[in-house]
Design a protein around this motif. Structure first.
Motif, PDB file in Angstrom:
ATOM      1  N   LYS A  26       0.839  -1.200   0.000  1.00  0.00           N
ATOM      2  CA  LYS A  26       0.000   0.000   0.000  1.00  0.00           C
ATOM      3  C   LYS A  26       0.874   1.250   0.000  1.00  0.00           C
ATOM      4  N   THR A  27       1.943   1.242   0.768  1.00  0.00           N
ATOM      5  CA  THR A  27       2.865   2.377   0.810  1.00  0.00           C
ATOM      6  C   THR A  27       3.494   2.597  -0.557  1.00  0.00           C
ATOM      7  N   TYR A  28       3.883   1.521  -1.226  1.00  0.00           N
ATOM      8  CA  TYR A  28       4.469   1.634  -2.561  1.00  0.00           C
ATOM      9  C   TYR A  28       3.471   2.257  -3.531  1.00  0.00           C
ATOM     10  N   SER A  29       2.221   1.820  -3.490  1.00  0.00           N
ATOM     11  CA  SER A  29       1.189   2.335  -4.387  1.00  0.00           C
ATOM     12  C   SER A  29       0.952   3.829  -4.146  1.00  0.00           C
ATOM     13  N   ILE A  30       0.857   4.226  -2.902  1.00  0.00           N
ATOM     14  CA  ILE A  30       0.625   5.639  -2.567  1.00  0.00           C
ATOM     15  C   ILE A  30       1.824   6.483  -2.974  1.00  0.00           C
ATOM     16  N   THR A  31       3.020   5.975  -2.752  1.00  0.00           N
ATOM     17  CA  THR A  31       4.228   6.708  -3.131  1.00  0.00           C
ATOM     18  C   THR A  31       4.311   6.873  -4.640  1.00  0.00           C
ATOM     19  N   ARG A  32       3.986   5.838  -5.388  1.00  0.00           N
ATOM     20  CA  ARG A  32       4.009   5.918  -6.851  1.00  0.00           C
ATOM     21  C   ARG A  32       2.987   6.938  -7.343  1.00  0.00           C
ATOM     22  N   ALA A 157      -4.422  13.590 -17.882  1.00  0.00           N
ATOM     23  CA  ALA A 157      -5.089  12.421 -17.298  1.00  0.00           C
ATOM     24  C   ALA A 157      -4.181  11.224 -17.540  1.00  0.00           C
ATOM     25  N   TRP A 158      -4.189  10.292 -16.597  1.00  0.00           N
ATOM     26  CA  TRP A 158      -3.339   9.117 -16.783  1.00  0.00           C
ATOM     27  C   TRP A 158      -3.941   7.889 -16.133  1.00  0.00           C
ATOM     28  N   ARG A 159      -3.540   6.764 -16.715  1.00  0.00           N
ATOM     29  CA  ARG A 159      -3.896   5.456 -16.162  1.00  0.00           C
ATOM     30  C   ARG A 159      -2.616   4.834 -15.647  1.00  0.00           C
ATOM     31  N   SER A 160      -2.605   4.471 -14.379  1.00  0.00           N
ATOM     32  CA  SER A 160      -1.444   3.811 -13.785  1.00  0.00           C
ATOM     33  C   SER A 160      -1.744   2.337 -13.591  1.00  0.00           C
ATOM     34  N   LYS A 161      -0.740   1.542 -13.803  1.00  0.00           N
ATOM     35  CA  LYS A 161      -0.891   0.105 -13.561  1.00  0.00           C
ATOM     36  C   LYS A 161      -1.026  -0.124 -12.065  1.00  0.00           C
ATOM     37  N   ALA A 162      -1.893  -1.048 -11.714  1.00  0.00           N
ATOM     38  CA  ALA A 162      -2.101  -1.350 -10.293  1.00  0.00           C
ATOM     39  C   ALA A 162      -2.671  -2.743 -10.166  1.00  0.00           C
ATOM     40  N   THR A 163      -2.488  -3.309  -8.991  1.00  0.00           N
ATOM     41  CA  THR A 163      -3.167  -4.571  -8.718  1.00  0.00           C
ATOM     42  C   THR A 163      -4.639  -4.253  -8.477  1.00  0.00           C
ATOM     43  N   LYS A 164      -5.474  -5.256  -8.547  1.00  0.00           N
ATOM     44  CA  LYS A 164      -6.903  -5.049  -8.326  1.00  0.00           C
ATOM     45  C   LYS A 164      -7.152  -4.451  -6.945  1.00  0.00           C
ATOM     46  N   SER A 165      -6.427  -4.922  -5.930  1.00  0.00           N
ATOM     47  CA  SER A 165      -6.644  -4.405  -4.572  1.00  0.00           C
ATOM     48  C   SER A 165      -6.164  -2.959  -4.458  1.00  0.00           C
ATOM     49  N   ALA A 174     -13.508   0.585  -8.758  1.00  0.00           N
ATOM     50  CA  ALA A 174     -12.476   0.060  -9.655  1.00  0.00           C
ATOM     51  C   ALA A 174     -12.486  -1.460  -9.643  1.00  0.00           C
ATOM     52  N   VAL A 175     -12.421  -2.030 -10.813  1.00  0.00           N
ATOM     53  CA  VAL A 175     -12.385  -3.485 -10.908  1.00  0.00           C
ATOM     54  C   VAL A 175     -11.179  -3.973 -11.699  1.00  0.00           C
ATOM     55  N   SER A 176     -10.645  -3.130 -12.544  1.00  0.00           N
ATOM     56  CA  SER A 176      -9.514  -3.560 -13.360  1.00  0.00           C
ATOM     57  C   SER A 176      -8.208  -3.211 -12.664  1.00  0.00           C
ATOM     58  N   GLY A 177      -7.105  -3.520 -13.321  1.00  0.00           N
ATOM     59  CA  GLY A 177      -5.798  -3.265 -12.738  1.00  0.00           C
ATOM     60  C   GLY A 177      -5.244  -1.908 -13.089  1.00  0.00           C
ATOM     61  N   THR A 178      -6.085  -0.881 -13.164  1.00  0.00           N
ATOM     62  CA  THR A 178      -5.611   0.472 -13.444  1.00  0.00           C
ATOM     63  C   THR A 178      -6.249   1.475 -12.494  1.00  0.00           C
ATOM     64  N   ILE A 179      -5.521   2.546 -12.269  1.00  0.00           N
ATOM     65  CA  ILE A 179      -6.029   3.669 -11.495  1.00  0.00           C
ATOM     66  C   ILE A 179      -6.050   4.869 -12.431  1.00  0.00           C
ATOM     67  N   VAL A 180      -7.177   5.541 -12.577  1.00  0.00           N
ATOM     68  CA  VAL A 180      -7.310   6.703 -13.444  1.00  0.00           C
ATOM     69  C   VAL A 180      -7.210   7.956 -12.580  1.00  0.00           C
ATOM     70  N   SER A 181      -6.305   8.873 -12.978  1.00  0.00           N
ATOM     71  CA  SER A 181      -6.111  10.113 -12.233  1.00  0.00           C
ATOM     72  C   SER A 181      -6.129  11.286 -13.196  1.00  0.00           C
ATOM     73  N   GLY A 182      -6.383  12.480 -12.666  1.00  0.00           N
ATOM     74  CA  GLY A 182      -6.422  13.672 -13.495  1.00  0.00           C
ATOM     75  C   GLY A 182      -5.837  14.869 -12.774  1.00  0.00           C
ATOM     76  N   TYR A 183      -5.407  15.848 -13.574  1.00  0.00           N
ATOM     77  CA  TYR A 183      -4.809  17.084 -13.059  1.00  0.00           C
ATOM     78  C   TYR A 183      -5.119  18.184 -14.064  1.00  0.00           C
ATOM     79  N   GLN A 184      -5.379  19.381 -13.560  1.00  0.00           N
ATOM     80  CA  GLN A 184      -5.531  20.519 -14.464  1.00  0.00           C
ATOM     81  C   GLN A 184      -5.011  21.775 -13.803  1.00  0.00           C
TER      82      GLN A 184
END
Length: 189
Positions: A26-32, A157-165, A174-184
C-alpha cells in the motif's frame, strides 16, 4: 503443551509478516501515485510559465490589452503513442531565434516529451491544452473536459498500472488493474 505454544507463536508471526507485506504494498502504491502527481504538476507549471512568457497580446478599441495563448491550443488529447513517434520541431528554439508560433510548438513538444518520459512504462498519459468552462471536474482519458470558451487550461489524465486491490483502495468502483487520475492547471495572466 510447549509444541502448541510454538505453533501459536509461529501463526501470530506469520500473520504479522503478512500484515507488514500488505502495508508495504500500500505504501508503494501511494508513493508511486504521489510521484506521478508531483511530476505532472512540475511539468504543467513549467509549461504554464513558458506560456505566460510567450502570450499573444492584442489591444482592443478601448485601449485594453488582452492576452491569448492561441498558439498553444490543442484540438485533441496527445497520447503516449503520439509522443513516442513525434519528431522535434524545427528550429531548435534553445539554439535559434524563433517566432512566437515556433516557440509555442517547441514548448509543447518539450512538455509532452518530459511528461511522458517521467511516467516511463508505468502508465498511459493523455494531455491537452484547451479552454475549460468546468474547472471542478478533473479530466479523464475518455473526456478531457475541454470547451469552446473559458480560461486556457493544461489538462493531464493518466492510467497507472495497479493490482486489483490497489485500484479498489483508491476507488471502490475500480475493478480492473488500473487507477485513473487527473490534473488541471489554469494559465492565468
Amino acid at each position: 503443551f510447549a509444541m502448541f505454544e510454538v505453533l501459536i507463536t509461529v501463526f501470530l508471526l506469520a500473520v504479522g509478516v503478512l500484515g507488514l507485506a500488505a502495508v508495504q504494498m500500500k505504501t508503494y502504491s501511494i508513493t508511486r501515485d504521489a510521484d506521478n502527481r508531483s511530476n505532472v504538476s512540475l511539468h504543467a507549471e513549467g509549461l504554464a510559465e513558458a506560456m505566460r512568457a510567450n502570450p499573444r497580446r492584442a489591444i482592443d478599441a478601448s485601449n485594453v490589452m488582452s492576452w491569448s495563448w492561441s498558439d498553444y491550443l490543442e484540438t485533441s488529447a496527445v497520447t503516449t503513442q503520439a509522443v513516442e513517434t513525434a519528431t522535434a520541431p524545427t528550429p531548435n528554439c534553445h539554439t535559434s531565434v524563433c517566432t512566437q508560433k515556433q516557440l509555442a510548438d517547441y514548448d509543447l513538444y518539450e512538455f509532452h516529451q518530459n511528461l511522458h518520459r517521467s511516467f516511463g512504462t508505468d502508465g498511459e498519459v493523455f494531455s491537452q491544452i484547451c479552454p475549460s468552462a468546468n474547472l471542478t471536474t478533473l479530466p479523464t482519458p475518455e473526456n478531457m473536459g475541454c470547451a469552446a470558451t473559458g480560461p486556457m487550461t493544461i489538462k493531464v489524465a493518466w492510467r497507472s498500472k495497479a493490482t486489483k486491490s490497489e485500484a479498489q483502495a483508491v476507488s471502490s468502483t475500480a475493478v480492473s488493474g488500473t487507477i485513473v487520475s487527473g490534473y488541471q492547471l489554469t494559465v492565468a495572466e
